[in-house]
Design a protein around this motif. Structure first.
Motif, PDB file in Angstrom:
ATOM      1  N   PHE A 265     116.583  16.801 -64.736  1.00  0.00           N
ATOM      2  CA  PHE A 265     118.010  16.594 -64.518  1.00  0.00           C
ATOM      3  C   PHE A 265     118.483  15.359 -65.275  1.00  0.00           C
ATOM      4  CE2 PHE A 265     121.770  15.559 -61.924  1.00  0.00           C
ATOM      5  CZ  PHE A 265     122.304  16.825 -61.689  1.00  0.00           C
ATOM      6  N   ASP A 266     119.649  15.476 -65.895  1.00  0.00           N
ATOM      7  CA  ASP A 266     120.293  14.351 -66.561  1.00  0.00           C
ATOM      8  C   ASP A 266     121.095  13.575 -65.517  1.00  0.00           C
ATOM      9  OD1 ASP A 266     121.972  12.604 -67.912  1.00  0.00           O
ATOM     10  OD2 ASP A 266     122.562  14.038 -69.451  1.00  0.00           O
ATOM     11  N   PRO A 267     120.642  12.362 -65.101  1.00  0.00           N
ATOM     12  CA  PRO A 267     121.323  11.650 -64.017  1.00  0.00           C
ATOM     13  C   PRO A 267     122.621  10.971 -64.434  1.00  0.00           C
ATOM     14  CG  PRO A 267     119.524  10.320 -64.839  1.00  0.00           C
ATOM     15  CD  PRO A 267     119.464  11.623 -65.594  1.00  0.00           C
ATOM     16  N   VAL A 268     122.902  10.916 -65.716  1.00  0.00           N
ATOM     17  CA  VAL A 268     124.151  10.309 -66.193  1.00  0.00           C
ATOM     18  C   VAL A 268     125.270  11.341 -66.209  1.00  0.00           C
ATOM     19  CG1 VAL A 268     125.287   9.164 -68.123  1.00  0.00           C
ATOM     20  CG2 VAL A 268     122.928   8.563 -67.527  1.00  0.00           C
ATOM     21  N   ASN A 269     124.987  12.501 -66.790  1.00  0.00           N
ATOM     22  CA  ASN A 269     126.008  13.538 -66.930  1.00  0.00           C
ATOM     23  C   ASN A 269     125.953  14.591 -65.832  1.00  0.00           C
ATOM     24  OD1 ASN A 269     127.125  12.589 -69.513  1.00  0.00           O
ATOM     25  ND2 ASN A 269     125.090  13.097 -70.298  1.00  0.00           N
ATOM     26  N   GLY A 270     124.932  14.506 -64.977  1.00  0.00           N
ATOM     27  CA  GLY A 270     124.843  15.438 -63.868  1.00  0.00           C
ATOM     28  C   GLY A 270     124.564  16.861 -64.286  1.00  0.00           C
ATOM     29  N   LYS A 271     123.693  17.023 -65.289  1.00  0.00           N
ATOM     30  CA  LYS A 271     123.407  18.363 -65.804  1.00  0.00           C
ATOM     31  C   LYS A 271     121.924  18.691 -65.672  1.00  0.00           C
ATOM     32  CE  LYS A 271     127.168  18.421 -69.203  1.00  0.00           C
ATOM     33  NZ  LYS A 271     127.520  18.571 -70.643  1.00  0.00           N
ATOM     34  N   GLU A 272     121.667  19.920 -65.255  1.00  0.00           N
ATOM     35  CA  GLU A 272     120.293  20.412 -65.238  1.00  0.00           C
ATOM     36  C   GLU A 272     119.838  20.685 -66.664  1.00  0.00           C
ATOM     37  OE1 GLU A 272     117.963  24.473 -64.010  1.00  0.00           O
ATOM     38  OE2 GLU A 272     119.380  23.673 -62.524  1.00  0.00           O
ATOM     39  N   LEU A 273     118.616  20.246 -66.994  1.00  0.00           N
ATOM     40  CA  LEU A 273     118.062  20.461 -68.326  1.00  0.00           C
ATOM     41  C   LEU A 273     117.125  21.656 -68.343  1.00  0.00           C
ATOM     42  CD1 LEU A 273     117.368  16.703 -69.164  1.00  0.00           C
ATOM     43  CD2 LEU A 273     119.399  18.081 -69.702  1.00  0.00           C
ATOM     44  N   TRP A 274     116.292  21.751 -67.346  1.00  0.00           N
ATOM     45  CA  TRP A 274     115.415  22.912 -67.177  1.00  0.00           C
ATOM     46  C   TRP A 274     114.790  22.853 -65.801  1.00  0.00           C
ATOM     47  CZ3 TRP A 274     110.299  21.345 -66.495  1.00  0.00           C
ATOM     48  CH2 TRP A 274     109.929  20.115 -67.041  1.00  0.00           C
ATOM     49  N   ARG A 275     114.154  23.947 -65.383  1.00  0.00           N
ATOM     50  CA  ARG A 275     113.476  23.979 -64.097  1.00  0.00           C
ATOM     51  C   ARG A 275     112.219  24.828 -64.186  1.00  0.00           C
ATOM     52  NH1 ARG A 275     116.604  25.999 -59.293  1.00  0.00           N
ATOM     53  NH2 ARG A 275     118.185  24.536 -60.074  1.00  0.00           N
ATOM     54  N   ILE A 276     111.323  24.591 -63.232  1.00  0.00           N
ATOM     55  CA  ILE A 276     110.069  25.327 -63.202  1.00  0.00           C
ATOM     56  C   ILE A 276     109.616  25.464 -61.749  1.00  0.00           C
ATOM     57  CG2 ILE A 276     108.638  23.242 -63.467  1.00  0.00           C
ATOM     58  CD1 ILE A 276     106.722  24.905 -65.160  1.00  0.00           C
ATOM     59  N   ASP A 277     109.040  26.613 -61.430  1.00  0.00           N
ATOM     60  CA  ASP A 277     108.416  26.802 -60.126  1.00  0.00           C
ATOM     61  C   ASP A 277     106.916  26.579 -60.305  1.00  0.00           C
ATOM     62  OD1 ASP A 277     107.357  27.562 -57.726  1.00  0.00           O
ATOM     63  OD2 ASP A 277     108.116  29.622 -57.770  1.00  0.00           O
ATOM     64  N   PRO A 278     106.361  25.527 -59.729  1.00  0.00           N
ATOM     65  CA  PRO A 278     104.935  25.251 -59.924  1.00  0.00           C
ATOM     66  C   PRO A 278     104.019  26.268 -59.258  1.00  0.00           C
ATOM     67  CG  PRO A 278     106.103  23.286 -59.167  1.00  0.00           C
ATOM     68  CD  PRO A 278     107.018  24.450 -58.965  1.00  0.00           C
ATOM     69  N   GLY A 279     104.579  27.163 -58.450  1.00  0.00           N
ATOM     70  CA  GLY A 279     103.774  28.215 -57.852  1.00  0.00           C
ATOM     71  C   GLY A 279     102.899  27.754 -56.701  1.00  0.00           C
ATOM     72  N   GLN A 280     103.359  26.765 -55.944  1.00  0.00           N
ATOM     73  CA  GLN A 280     102.548  26.239 -54.843  1.00  0.00           C
ATOM     74  C   GLN A 280     102.855  26.914 -53.507  1.00  0.00           C
ATOM     75  OE1 GLN A 280     100.229  23.734 -55.984  1.00  0.00           O
ATOM     76  NE2 GLN A 280     101.174  24.684 -57.779  1.00  0.00           N
ATOM     77  N   ASN A 281     103.946  27.688 -53.446  1.00  0.00           N
ATOM     78  CA  ASN A 281     104.394  28.298 -52.189  1.00  0.00           C
ATOM     79  C   ASN A 281     104.546  27.238 -51.109  1.00  0.00           C
ATOM     80  OD1 ASN A 281     105.216  30.365 -50.466  1.00  0.00           O
ATOM     81  ND2 ASN A 281     103.126  30.689 -49.695  1.00  0.00           N
ATOM     82  N   SER A 282     105.051  26.094 -51.507  1.00  0.00           N
ATOM     83  CA  SER A 282     105.236  24.976 -50.591  1.00  0.00           C
ATOM     84  C   SER A 282     106.182  23.979 -51.222  1.00  0.00           C
ATOM     85  CB  SER A 282     103.895  24.296 -50.292  1.00  0.00           C
ATOM     86  OG  SER A 282     104.070  23.149 -49.491  1.00  0.00           O
ATOM     87  N   GLY A 283     106.891  23.241 -50.383  1.00  0.00           N
ATOM     88  CA  GLY A 283     107.771  22.210 -50.888  1.00  0.00           C
ATOM     89  C   GLY A 283     107.008  21.079 -51.544  1.00  0.00           C
ATOM     90  N   VAL A 284     107.704  20.361 -52.429  1.00  0.00           N
ATOM     91  CA  VAL A 284     107.119  19.205 -53.102  1.00  0.00           C
ATOM     92  C   VAL A 284     107.116  18.028 -52.136  1.00  0.00           C
ATOM     93  CG1 VAL A 284     107.369  17.582 -55.011  1.00  0.00           C
ATOM     94  CG2 VAL A 284     107.878  20.016 -55.363  1.00  0.00           C
TER      95      VAL A 284
END
Length: 673
Positions: free
Chosen positions: A542-561
């Protein structure tokens, strides 16, 4: 938390002697071993016990019975009730309970002989969560009377006929209404009025009707019920929904109190302010209501036509005749989080989470305060929140307090701060905290002599900060949160140079809270999850200055981070089910996964230190090999006394700080290169 951004030069200017004393093991007055001196071969791991982390009489409830104010402790071991004699200003008795970590509610029978207490617990089980103290003999220990099926007891009410009614939550099932009959010593469930509720925090009893207030104070969103008020008819054994229409959109019913022929009802605010209703006991479908001030309304006490109660900043008055809300005049120190409001002799007795009792004249606001520690209350080590270190100090968050420890002298000073510092960092010598509940970002700089102050506020529904880190590229404090009542979460940003703040709601999605944040080259990496262990744990760049998502990934843990940290080009993540995943950031793919349940399960924290990523769980301190990603135990059986999840942080010298039991420890570890 990420490493504090302080230059070596600034450390020497602010606390060079502290840094040197810590380096040779003298900060706590202990002799240094030969291996700690310059030029000697260091030990693999050195642990220095710095003593109790946060020491203060911490409290969570107050109730006046006659001339004595009874106060329930919070996060102390063992949990206890103290008896504060108002006329003399002295503690005249105390009793310890055999179970629980905190007492949020007290109630007395009509005769004033028996005081009932319910406890909050760490886990469900068979231990009692209801106790009774015979006030005719304060030297006699309170006895267990049994347990309700819900894990935590949140509120109690004794009917005029002597029966006790109990509500709470914290179990997998929705909260029930419970009854204790002192004649038979039986505890009975009277039923679950709303299967969609997640917590019940209010109960009020007459001989014929029991009022039950609940909602979604915790784990809101995702279809959880909103505010609900039920009247239980003892004769017909049926529940009737009597929720004031104006409160239906609020997260929950916050408090109930009987004043004459009226039932005082308050809602917990979130997107809107709290509301107050005066409900007719004879016909609960008829009432008048008013919009309150602030998002909290609790602890009703009546003097004449006025009903006084606490919000998050002080006291508010409600006029029964005018159906109007007004702020009460007040002259005195900040009351912090208020856990008791009682009326005596035309004055108000306020039990402050800062560890004092205030006697306030509601007409003039004049105030007399008594410090409970000075009055004889026992001051013991608390279980704690976040930890931050740098510039010769270590800061540890507790309830209504942040303990500042000098590494030069070992002196500890307690700084009053509202709520709880859930996590924190030190940047260029200044402390920045994420304050629960809904208090925003607070800051303290030991060099300017000013008290800790709020530097950025955010929407109150984004109330639970979970992780804080420093973005050294954009010079931003980053805080990620959970919205307890609404679901989801947010990212907060704050620029210490300009005072500018940023706010981005639900950067992962509308369901996942944001539990973890790490930063590299101006990109904030956010770790999502649900309040429980399961569910998807998405990682978002995430770009914390402009508030934009850059990319995302599901790590496949079937659990919260549970936690994130960056080392080199790799983003390390630990899941709440005890697995580690490593993402190659340039390639944007997971390159390593492993089971680490031997050292971590549930809450955890990570920090980058001396070229490696370190972690702490409820049981272990561990580190990952920067080349193979293999996990190694640094300290086994650390067993820190954490209130809301484990934390670890470091200072500019590479020392790690965490908890072992209720003591703060400094760890000097040298990972292999």
């Amino acid at each position: 938390m990420e490493k504090s951004n302080i230059s070596r030069r600034s450390v020497l200017q602010v606390g060079g002697a502290a840094s040197l004393a810590a380096a040779i093991g003298l900060a706590a007055g202990q002799p240094a071993s030969a291996s700690t001196f310059l030029g000697s071969k260091p030990k693999a791991t050195e642990i220095l016990d710095l003593g109790p982390a946060v020491v203060q009489f911490s409290l969570m409830s107050g109730l006046l019975v006659g001339d004595v104010l009874y106060i329930g402790s919070r996060n102390l071991d063992p949990v206890r009730i103290i008896a504060f004699h108002v006329p003399t200003g002295k503690v005249i008795g105390q009793t310890e309970l055999t179970n629980g970590h905190s007492i949020q509610t007290l109630a007395a029978d009509a005769s004033g002989r028996y005081l009932y207490a319910g406890v909050l617990q760490k886990s469900t089980g068979v231990l009692p969560n209801l106790f009774r103290w015979d006030l005719n003999s304060l030297a006699t220990k309170a006895t267990a009377i049994g347990r309700i099926g819900d894990r935590d007891v949140r509120d109690l009410s004794v009917a005029p006929n002597g029966r006790l009614y109990i509500v709470g939550g914290g179990s997998p099932t929705a909260p029930a209404l419970w009854e204790f009959d002192p004649a038979s010593s039986q505890i009975t469930s009277l039923g679950i009025p709303d299967p969609g509720a997640t917590l019940a925090r209010a109960v009020a009893a007459t001989d014929s009707t029991i009022f039950f207030g609940a909602g979604s104070t915790l784990n809101g969103g995702s279809g959880a019920s909103r505010a609900c008020l039920f009247a239980y008819d003892r004769a017909t054994k049926t529940f009737t929904n009597v929720t004031p229409a104006e409160m239906l959109k609020d997260p929950s019913i916050r408090d109930l109190g009987i004043v004459g022929d009226k039932l005082m009802v308050s809602s917990a605010g979130s997107l809107e302010n709290s509301k107050i209703a005066a409900v007719n006991l004879s016909n609960p479908t008829t009432y008048v209501q008013a919009l309150s001030e602030g998002k909290t309304a609790k602890n009703f006490a009546a003097i004449g036509d006025k009903v006084y109660f606490a919000n998050e900043t002080g006291l508010v008055a409600y006029s029964l005749s005018a159906n109007a809300i007004s702020a009460m005049p007040y002259q005195g120190p900040s009351l912090g989080e208020i856990w008791g409001v009682d009326a005596k002799g035309g004055k108000l007795l306020v039990t402050s989470g800062y560890g004092f009792v205030a006697e306030i004249d509601p007409a003039t606001g004049s105030t007399k305060t008594t410090d409970l520690g000075e009055a004889g209350a026992p001051s013991d080590p608390q279980s704690v929140m976040g930890i931050a270190a740098g510039a010769g100090y270590v800061y540890v968050g507790g309830n209504g307090v942040i303990a500042r420890r000098s590494l030069r002298t070992g002196q500890v000073n307690n700084m009053s701060a509202p709520g709880e510092a859930k996590d924190a960092i030190v940047v260029d010598g200044a402390l920045y905290t994420g304050q629960y509940s809904g208090q925003g970002i607070w800051s303290y700089d030991p060099r300017n002599g000013k008290p800790i102050t709020q530097v950025a506020d955010f929407p109150k529904e984004q109330n639970r900060p979970l992780d804080v880190c420093w973005d050294e590229t954009n010079n931003l404090v980053l805080v990620v949160t959970q919205a307890d009542t609404e679901g989801g979460g947010s990212l907060w940003t704050y620029d210490p140079r300009t005072g500018k703040k940023g706010f981005f709601v639900n950067p992962v999605d509308e369901v996942q809270l944001v539990r973890a944040v790490a930063s590299r080259d101006g990109v904030a990496y956010l770790g999502g999850g649900l309040p429980d262990l399961g569910g998807q744990g998405t990682v978002v760049a995430f770009d914390p200055v402009n508030g934009k998502e850059l990319w995302r990934i599901d790590p496949g843990q079937n659990s919260g981070v549970a936690a994130l940290a960056v080392q080199g080009k790799y983003l390390y993540g630990v899941s709440r089910k005890g697995s580690v995943f490593v993402i190659d950031l340039p390639q944007r793919k997971v390159v390593h996964q492993a089971d680490i349940t031997s050292v971590s399960y549930g809450f955890a924290a990570l920090v980058t230190n001396r070229g490696a990523v370190y972690g702490v769980s409820n049981t272990h301190v561990f580190r990952f090999d920067p080349k193979t990603f293999e996990v190694a135990t640094v300290v086994a059986d650390i067993d820190g006394a954490w209130y809301s999840g484990s934390h670890i942080n470091n200072d500019e010298d590479g020392y790690l700080y965490t908890m072992r039991g209720r003591n703060l420890v400094r760890i000097n570890d040298h990972p292999r290169r």
